[in-house]
Design an enzyme around this catalytic site. Structure first.
Site, short mmCIF file in Angstrom:
data_model
loop_
_atom_site.label_atom_id
_atom_site.label_comp_id
_atom_site.label_asym_id
_atom_site.label_seq_id
_atom_site.Cartn_x
_atom_site.Cartn_y
_atom_site.Cartn_z
N CYS A 133 -32.14 -8.07 17.81
CA CYS A 133 -31.94 -6.64 17.51
C CYS A 133 -31.55 -6.43 16.07
O CYS A 133 -31.59 -5.32 15.57
CB CYS A 133 -30.88 -6.07 18.42
SG CYS A 133 -29.33 -6.98 18.35
N ASN A 165 -33.01 -12.01 24.96
CA ASN A 165 -33.43 -12.56 23.67
C ASN A 165 -32.54 -13.69 23.17
O ASN A 165 -33.00 -14.66 22.60
CB ASN A 165 -33.52 -11.43 22.63
CG ASN A 165 -32.21 -10.72 22.45
OD1 ASN A 165 -31.47 -10.48 23.39
ND2 ASN A 165 -31.90 -10.38 21.21
N GLU A 177 -18.54 -4.54 19.49
CA GLU A 177 -18.09 -5.81 20.06
C GLU A 177 -17.50 -6.62 18.91
O GLU A 177 -17.56 -6.22 17.76
CB GLU A 177 -19.30 -6.53 20.68
CG GLU A 177 -19.92 -5.74 21.83
CD GLU A 177 -21.06 -6.49 22.50
OE1 GLU A 177 -22.14 -6.59 21.90
OE2 GLU A 177 -20.86 -6.98 23.63
N GLU A 204 -24.79 -1.91 23.50
CA GLU A 204 -25.40 -2.46 22.30
C GLU A 204 -26.92 -2.46 22.52
O GLU A 204 -27.42 -3.24 23.32
CB GLU A 204 -24.87 -3.87 22.05
CG GLU A 204 -24.93 -4.28 20.61
CD GLU A 204 -26.32 -4.78 20.26
OE1 GLU A 204 -26.65 -5.87 20.75
OE2 GLU A 204 -27.05 -4.08 19.54
O1 TXE Z 1 -33.95 -4.85 28.15
P1 TXE Z 1 -33.43 -4.19 29.46
P2 TXE Z 1 -35.04 -5.95 28.03
C1 TXE Z 1 -34.79 -4.01 23.49
C2 TXE Z 1 -36.15 -4.50 23.06
C3 TXE Z 1 -36.80 -4.86 24.36
C4 TXE Z 1 -36.27 -3.75 25.25
C5 TXE Z 1 -36.29 -4.16 26.68
O2 TXE Z 1 -36.86 -3.46 22.46
O3 TXE Z 1 -38.20 -4.80 24.28
O4 TXE Z 1 -34.91 -3.58 24.85
O5 TXE Z 1 -35.71 -5.47 26.73
C6 TXE Z 1 -30.61 -5.10 32.93
N1 TXE Z 1 -29.03 -0.80 35.29
N2 TXE Z 1 -33.80 -5.06 23.45
O6 TXE Z 1 -36.07 -5.90 29.09
O7 TXE Z 1 -34.48 -3.81 30.41
C7 TXE Z 1 -31.68 -6.17 32.87
O8 TXE Z 1 -31.83 -6.79 34.13
C8 TXE Z 1 -28.33 -1.87 34.88
C9 TXE Z 1 -32.77 -4.97 22.46
O9 TXE Z 1 -34.22 -7.22 27.89
O10 TXE Z 1 -32.54 -3.16 28.95
C10 TXE Z 1 -31.12 -7.10 31.82
O11 TXE Z 1 -30.15 -7.95 32.37
N3 TXE Z 1 -28.89 -2.95 34.27
C11 TXE Z 1 -31.57 -5.78 22.86
C12 TXE Z 1 -30.47 -6.13 30.84
O12 TXE Z 1 -30.25 -4.92 31.56
C13 TXE Z 1 -30.22 -2.92 34.05
C14 TXE Z 1 -31.94 -7.17 23.28
C15 TXE Z 1 -31.36 -5.81 29.65
O13 TXE Z 1 -32.60 -5.38 30.16
C16 TXE Z 1 -31.03 -1.83 34.44
C17 TXE Z 1 -32.97 -7.12 24.26
C18 TXE Z 1 -30.38 -0.74 35.08
N4 TXE Z 1 -31.08 0.33 35.50
C19 TXE Z 1 -33.88 -6.08 24.32
N5 TXE Z 1 -32.32 -2.11 34.08
C20 TXE Z 1 -30.56 -5.92 21.74
N6 TXE Z 1 -29.95 -4.83 21.35
O14 TXE Z 1 -30.32 -7.03 21.29
C21 TXE Z 1 -32.31 -3.32 33.49
N7 TXE Z 1 -31.06 -3.82 33.47
#
Ligand code: TXE
Length: 478
Positions: free
Chosen positions: A282, A150, A458, A248
């Site tokens: 977020c 994001n 953080e 986070e």
């Molecule tokens: O998150 P992911 P995404 C929330 C928001 C969004 C949802 C999914 O609701 O719709 O999370 O978003 C890596 N082991 N937020 O797809 O899947 C992945 O490759 C290790 C809130 O972005 O969690 C990416 O680099 N790593 C958030 C990172 O994790 C893994 C902001 C985030 O991916 C993994 C964004 C695994 N098993 C989304 N699977 C905020 N708090 O700001 C995926 N990844």
């Protein structure tokens, strides 16, 4: 088709597999580049490079590390326009937003921690005049940094900077959905002569690259930002290895508007806190609670302003909302709007894909009324340009609503009564509370949430404490 490379030991290298994944431009809805489909073998090379670079990097003086980091900060600023254009193309966000927020903040992240380590301190205790007890804060080793799509470069550097400043070396993985500015950061490191192997960037899928980092025995510390479910997966993997974790995660943030507030400011700021970055922050306030005395007036004026928000080409200066980040996310957001209707909600504006002259994934800013507090739409993170709005009568009632989800990241409170502001802030179960403002970010402040919004903080000294281990040394004075 441009193919991004991994950045390992100061070299730009293809994935061992030789395979690549498509990378989309969300405003056009088409593939415009490719990223390495890396796997555990690429992570292994990166970890070995980081391990080899650790002794020299951690032995540099703070001033020497600071200079290296300031070089990166300065070069990010110099390449602002190019980085902002890349971020907007990759994420779908408005170009002006990337220029004004994302890229300057990435430069500031490196600059802040490059200077913070020059002023960091530890503790020393004179024990009854007999012993000295002093605390060393030592770097830990190879830090794993995993970031989401994001705020790509903003959050990528938010993790990498304190890790490096503290003397660790890093293996970092950006989201496979928005890899471009992370790649440009590796170019910048190369340009400024950043020591080889200190920062390593491996592109690819979370389930392959991210999990390999989490599982690797020589990566004792992981800083992650992303979804709550992924945070759980990482915690389960890391638990038996007792890895140090900063998670986070998601949010479902209340925006509480009392009838004694500065209504003009609350209206203006709520437009931003609801829909900035297409609602994909977020910290966005996705649940609006407006005290009954001003509910009808506020709702009517808010909806009228929302309808004026322009959705379209992210490169246009007057666009407020660009494209959402991907087709799967586009479908997820629309599925929640459909769910809201099933749960009895009334769509006051928006509620469907936005008409634009582009082929990408655009959604109208959406306001939904009339939902029950406990319904899924009000409980689950949508992470798009969708807010719910409902009235409340008493402070006790709205605190129950605000604290009534699995999340606890950020809250916003609007009131002119400062005693009430302090009282309400103290009772909100979130890691961050903004009063009569939103997204004011001082990098010294602790950043993070409670419950399913994550673990740890953080920012500022919290980040430097996270990326170091305290060691108490006790020595006799006589
Ligand atoms: O998150 P992911 P995404 C929330 C928001 C969004 C949802 C999914 O609701 O719709 O999370 O978003 C890596 N082991 N937020 O797809 O899947 C992945 O490759 C290790 C809130 O972005 O969690 C990416 O680099 N790593 C958030 C990172 O994790 C893994 C902001 C985030 O991916 C993994 C964004 C695994 N098993 C989304 N699977 C905020 N708090 O700001 C995926 N990844």
């Amino acid at each position: 088709m441009f193919q991004i490379k991994n950045y390992i030991n100061g070299e730009f290298v293809p994935p061992n597999s030789g395979c690549y994944l498509d990378n989309f431009n969300p405003a056009e809805g088409e593939v415009y580049s490719q990223i390495p489909d890396s796997d555990a073998s690429d992570v292994e090379l990166a970890v070995q490079a980081a391990k080899a670079a650790f002794p020299a990097w951690s032995s540099l003086t703070r001033e020497e590390r600071s200079q290296h980091m300031l070089n990166v900060s300065r070069r990010i600023s110099e390449r602002l326009d190019e980085l902002a254009a890349a971020e907007s193309t990759d994420n779908g966000k408005p170009l002006w937003l990337a220029k004004k927020v994302d890229i300057p903040r990435a430069s500031d992240n490196f600059k802040f921690f490059a200077t913070a380590i020059l002023h960091d301190s530890s503790e020393l205790h004179d024990t009854d005049g007999l012993y000295l007890n002093y605390t060393l804060r030592q770097p830990i080793g190879v830090a794993g940094c995993i970031s989401p799509w994001n705020l790509p470069l903003y959050l990528f550097t938010w993790k990498i900077a304190p890790a490096l400043a503290s003397g660790n070396t890093v293996v970092a993985k950006p989201s496979e959905v928005t890899p471009m500015t992370a790649y440009l950061l590796s170019e910048i490191c190369d340009e400024v002569g950043f020591p080889k192997g200190v920062l390593n960037i491996v592109h690819g899928l979370g389930a392959k690259v991210g999990s390999a980092m989490t599982e690797h025995p020589d990566v004792p510390i992981i800083s992650f930002t992303g979804g709550t479910e992924t945070g759980k997966t990482i915690a389960r993997t890391a638990a038996p290895m007792f890895k140090k974790l900063s998670l986070e995660l998601g949010g479902k943030n209340p925006n509480i508007i009392f009838d004694d507030c500065d209504l003009e400011n609350a209206l203006r700021t709520s437009l931003n806190s609801s829909f900035a970055n297409q609602g994909q922050i977020c910290l966005c306030g996705s649940r609006m609670y407006v005290q009954r005395g001003i509910y009808e007036e506020f709702k009517t004026r808010f909806v009228a302003e929302v309808k004026k928000l322009k959705v379209g080409n992210p490169k246009a200066d007057d666009v407020k909302l660009g494209a959402v980040v991907s087709k799967p996310h586009f479908d997820k957001i629309l599925s929640y709007i459909a769910l809201a209707k099933e749960e009895g909600g009334t769509v006051l504006c928006g509620g469907k894909p936005a008409e634009t002259d582009m082929n990408g994934w655009f959604i109208e800013p959406t306001v939904i009324e009339g939902l029950a507090e406990t319904c899924r739409t009000n409980q689950e993170e949508i992470f798009g340009p969708v807010v719910t709005i409902q009235p409340f009568d008493t402070e006790e009632e709205v605190l129950q609503y605000a604290n009534g989800t699995q999340y606890g990241l950020a809250s916003t409170v609007w009131t002119s009564d400062l005693t009430k502001a302090h009282r309400v802030a103290a009772q909100l179960h979130t890691g961050i509370v903004w009063v009569n403002c939103w997204l004011v970010r001082d990098l010294r402040t602790p950043f993070g949430g409670v419950k399913n919004s994550g673990v740890g903080r953080e920012g500022g000294w919290e980040a430097l404490r996270f990326f170091t281990e305290p060691k108490n040394v006790c020595i006799p004075l006589s």
